[in-house]
Write a protein that holds these residues in place. Structure first.
Motif, PDB file in Angstrom:
ATOM      1  N   ARG A  37      -5.276  -1.879  -7.829  1.00  0.00           N
ATOM      2  CA  ARG A  37      -4.383  -0.748  -7.541  1.00  0.00           C
ATOM      3  C   ARG A  37      -2.954  -1.254  -7.503  1.00  0.00           C
ATOM      4  N   ALA A  38      -2.077  -0.636  -8.261  1.00  0.00           N
ATOM      5  CA  ALA A  38      -0.673  -1.022  -8.254  1.00  0.00           C
ATOM      6  C   ALA A  38       0.015  -0.578  -6.962  1.00  0.00           C
ATOM      7  N   VAL A  39      -0.278   0.655  -6.539  1.00  0.00           N
ATOM      8  CA  VAL A  39       0.331   1.218  -5.326  1.00  0.00           C
ATOM      9  C   VAL A  39      -0.769   1.860  -4.479  1.00  0.00           C
ATOM     10  N   PRO A  40      -0.484   2.088  -3.203  1.00  0.00           N
ATOM     11  CA  PRO A  40      -1.529   2.603  -2.314  1.00  0.00           C
ATOM     12  C   PRO A  40      -2.208   3.886  -2.782  1.00  0.00           C
ATOM     13  N   GLY A  41      -1.520   4.776  -3.447  1.00  0.00           N
ATOM     14  CA  GLY A  41      -2.108   6.046  -3.870  1.00  0.00           C
ATOM     15  C   GLY A  41      -2.994   5.964  -5.102  1.00  0.00           C
ATOM     16  N   ASP A  42      -3.000   4.832  -5.780  1.00  0.00           N
ATOM     17  CA  ASP A  42      -3.845   4.675  -6.965  1.00  0.00           C
ATOM     18  C   ASP A  42      -5.315   4.562  -6.578  1.00  0.00           C
ATOM     19  N   ARG A  53       0.946 -11.115  13.972  1.00  0.00           N
ATOM     20  CA  ARG A  53       1.809 -10.406  13.030  1.00  0.00           C
ATOM     21  C   ARG A  53       0.963  -9.557  12.094  1.00  0.00           C
ATOM     22  N   ARG A  54       1.577  -8.555  11.501  1.00  0.00           N
ATOM     23  CA  ARG A  54       0.925  -7.726  10.475  1.00  0.00           C
ATOM     24  C   ARG A  54       1.435  -8.254   9.133  1.00  0.00           C
ATOM     25  N   VAL A  55       0.553  -8.928   8.383  1.00  0.00           N
ATOM     26  CA  VAL A  55       0.983  -9.710   7.233  1.00  0.00           C
ATOM     27  C   VAL A  55       0.376  -9.198   5.935  1.00  0.00           C
ATOM     28  N   LEU A  56       1.220  -9.147   4.895  1.00  0.00           N
ATOM     29  CA  LEU A  56       0.791  -8.920   3.524  1.00  0.00           C
ATOM     30  C   LEU A  56       0.911 -10.275   2.830  1.00  0.00           C
ATOM     31  N   VAL A  57      -0.197 -10.766   2.280  1.00  0.00           N
ATOM     32  CA  VAL A  57      -0.233 -12.067   1.602  1.00  0.00           C
ATOM     33  C   VAL A  57      -0.193 -11.836   0.099  1.00  0.00           C
ATOM     34  N   LEU A  58       0.663 -12.596  -0.586  1.00  0.00           N
ATOM     35  CA  LEU A  58       0.801 -12.478  -2.036  1.00  0.00           C
ATOM     36  C   LEU A  58       0.490 -13.800  -2.735  1.00  0.00           C
ATOM     37  N   PHE A  59      -0.290 -13.692  -3.805  1.00  0.00           N
ATOM     38  CA  PHE A  59      -0.543 -14.808  -4.717  1.00  0.00           C
ATOM     39  C   PHE A  59      -0.087 -14.380  -6.099  1.00  0.00           C
ATOM     40  N   GLU A  96       8.528  -1.354  -1.182  1.00  0.00           N
ATOM     41  CA  GLU A  96       8.760   0.069  -0.940  1.00  0.00           C
ATOM     42  C   GLU A  96       7.485   0.907  -0.824  1.00  0.00           C
ATOM     43  N   ALA A  97       6.347   0.384  -1.274  1.00  0.00           N
ATOM     44  CA  ALA A  97       5.092   1.146  -1.180  1.00  0.00           C
ATOM     45  C   ALA A  97       4.109   0.488  -0.212  1.00  0.00           C
ATOM     46  N   TRP A  98       3.715  -0.748  -0.504  1.00  0.00           N
ATOM     47  CA  TRP A  98       2.688  -1.395   0.308  1.00  0.00           C
ATOM     48  C   TRP A  98       3.161  -1.732   1.722  1.00  0.00           C
ATOM     49  N   ALA A  99       4.320  -2.361   1.852  1.00  0.00           N
ATOM     50  CA  ALA A  99       4.779  -2.784   3.181  1.00  0.00           C
ATOM     51  C   ALA A  99       4.904  -1.602   4.146  1.00  0.00           C
ATOM     52  N   PRO A 100       5.558  -0.498   3.761  1.00  0.00           N
ATOM     53  CA  PRO A 100       5.617   0.637   4.696  1.00  0.00           C
ATOM     54  C   PRO A 100       4.254   1.272   4.959  1.00  0.00           C
ATOM     55  N   GLN A 101       3.428   1.414   3.917  1.00  0.00           N
ATOM     56  CA  GLN A 101       2.105   2.030   4.086  1.00  0.00           C
ATOM     57  C   GLN A 101       1.259   1.247   5.095  1.00  0.00           C
ATOM     58  N   LEU A 102       1.322  -0.076   5.006  1.00  0.00           N
ATOM     59  CA  LEU A 102       0.518  -0.936   5.878  1.00  0.00           C
ATOM     60  C   LEU A 102       1.222  -1.261   7.191  1.00  0.00           C
ATOM     61  N   GLU A 103       2.497  -0.877   7.292  1.00  0.00           N
ATOM     62  CA  GLU A 103       3.309  -1.174   8.471  1.00  0.00           C
ATOM     63  C   GLU A 103       3.310  -2.673   8.783  1.00  0.00           C
ATOM     64  N   VAL A 104       3.465  -3.497   7.732  1.00  0.00           N
ATOM     65  CA  VAL A 104       3.508  -4.944   7.940  1.00  0.00           C
ATOM     66  C   VAL A 104       4.886  -5.358   8.426  1.00  0.00           C
ATOM     67  N   ASP A 105       4.915  -6.465   9.147  1.00  0.00           N
ATOM     68  CA  ASP A 105       6.204  -7.013   9.584  1.00  0.00           C
ATOM     69  C   ASP A 105       6.480  -8.368   8.934  1.00  0.00           C
ATOM     70  N   ALA A 106       5.581  -8.787   8.023  1.00  0.00           N
ATOM     71  CA  ALA A 106       5.792 -10.052   7.327  1.00  0.00           C
ATOM     72  C   ALA A 106       5.094 -10.033   5.972  1.00  0.00           C
ATOM     73  N   ILE A 107       5.751 -10.642   4.991  1.00  0.00           N
ATOM     74  CA  ILE A 107       5.165 -10.875   3.673  1.00  0.00           C
ATOM     75  C   ILE A 107       5.127 -12.380   3.479  1.00  0.00           C
ATOM     76  N   LEU A 108       3.966 -12.883   3.154  1.00  0.00           N
ATOM     77  CA  LEU A 108       3.774 -14.319   2.983  1.00  0.00           C
ATOM     78  C   LEU A 108       3.367 -14.596   1.545  1.00  0.00           C
ATOM     79  N   VAL A 109       4.264 -15.223   0.789  1.00  0.00           N
ATOM     80  CA  VAL A 109       3.973 -15.659  -0.568  1.00  0.00           C
ATOM     81  C   VAL A 109       3.341 -17.035  -0.458  1.00  0.00           C
ATOM     82  N   VAL A 110       2.148 -17.184  -1.035  1.00  0.00           N
ATOM     83  CA  VAL A 110       1.439 -18.463  -0.960  1.00  0.00           C
ATOM     84  C   VAL A 110       1.516 -19.112  -2.332  1.00  0.00           C
ATOM     85  N   ASP A 111       2.325 -20.179  -2.409  1.00  0.00           N
ATOM     86  CA  ASP A 111       2.567 -20.826  -3.691  1.00  0.00           C
ATOM     87  C   ASP A 111       3.116 -22.221  -3.430  1.00  0.00           C
TER      88      ASP A 111
END
Length: 160
Positions: free
Chosen positions: A142-147, A76-82, A19-34
């Motif tokens: 930073r927990a959220v983009p505004g921090d 793609r516009r990707v947010l990567v999570l570890f 709800e914060a990072w994905a819209p702020q960055l306008e990503v179209d994919a989240i990639l969990v690397v695990d």
């Protein structure tokens, strides 16, 4: 480059990410690397169920994530999570590209000290961060983009 944020988050995909990072960055994919989660059909299904129109969520091994980012997901516009720093180091070693690392949530663990309300680092974490910084990676907390990220300075003797 397709990677718009690389984040460490013990909770992985949750409200702050969706709800914060994905819209702020306008990503179209989240990639969990695990690795372990990627090999588990239940976890693959759970992460896949978090997808929504315009936002795909997947979990992959570090090697498969690197191949995906260097291949099919290059545009793609990707947010990567570890989940933690060891996973980020494994991802980087496998070829997951990043020059910037966001520390979002690292739960308290034995031996950890708070850096922010949501980031607690152990002496091992500080050593891993020093290694990443030596490789040219910029690190913020930073927990959220505004921090605003506080200065990340290791307690004496913990970054050796």
């Amino acid at each position: 480059m397709s990677v718009h944020l690389v984040r460490i988050d013990s909770r992985l995909v949750h409200g702050q990410v969706l709800e914060a990072w994905a819209p702020q960055l306008e990503v179209d994919a989240i990639l969990v690397v695990d690795g372990p989660r990627a090999g588990d059909a239940f976890h693959r299904a759970i992460f896949g169920a978090l997808s929504r129109p315009g936002l795909e969520v997947r979990v992959e091994t570090p090697q498969d994530a690197a191949a995906l980012l260097g291949g099919a997901w290059q545009t793609r516009r990707v947010l990567v999570l570890f989940e933690g720093l060891p996973q980020a180091l494994a991802g980087r070693a496998a070829g997951v590209p990043f020059r910037h690392l966001n520390l979002g949530n690292l739960h308290p663990r034995p031996g950890s000290r708070p850096v922010t309300a949501s980031v607690h680092l152990t002496p091992e974490d500080w050593r891993d961060l020093a290694r990443l910084r030596a490789e040219g990676v910029e690190v913020e907390a930073r927990a959220v983009p505004g921090d605003r990220s506080p200065p990340l300075v290791a307690p004496h003797g913990e970054e050796d």
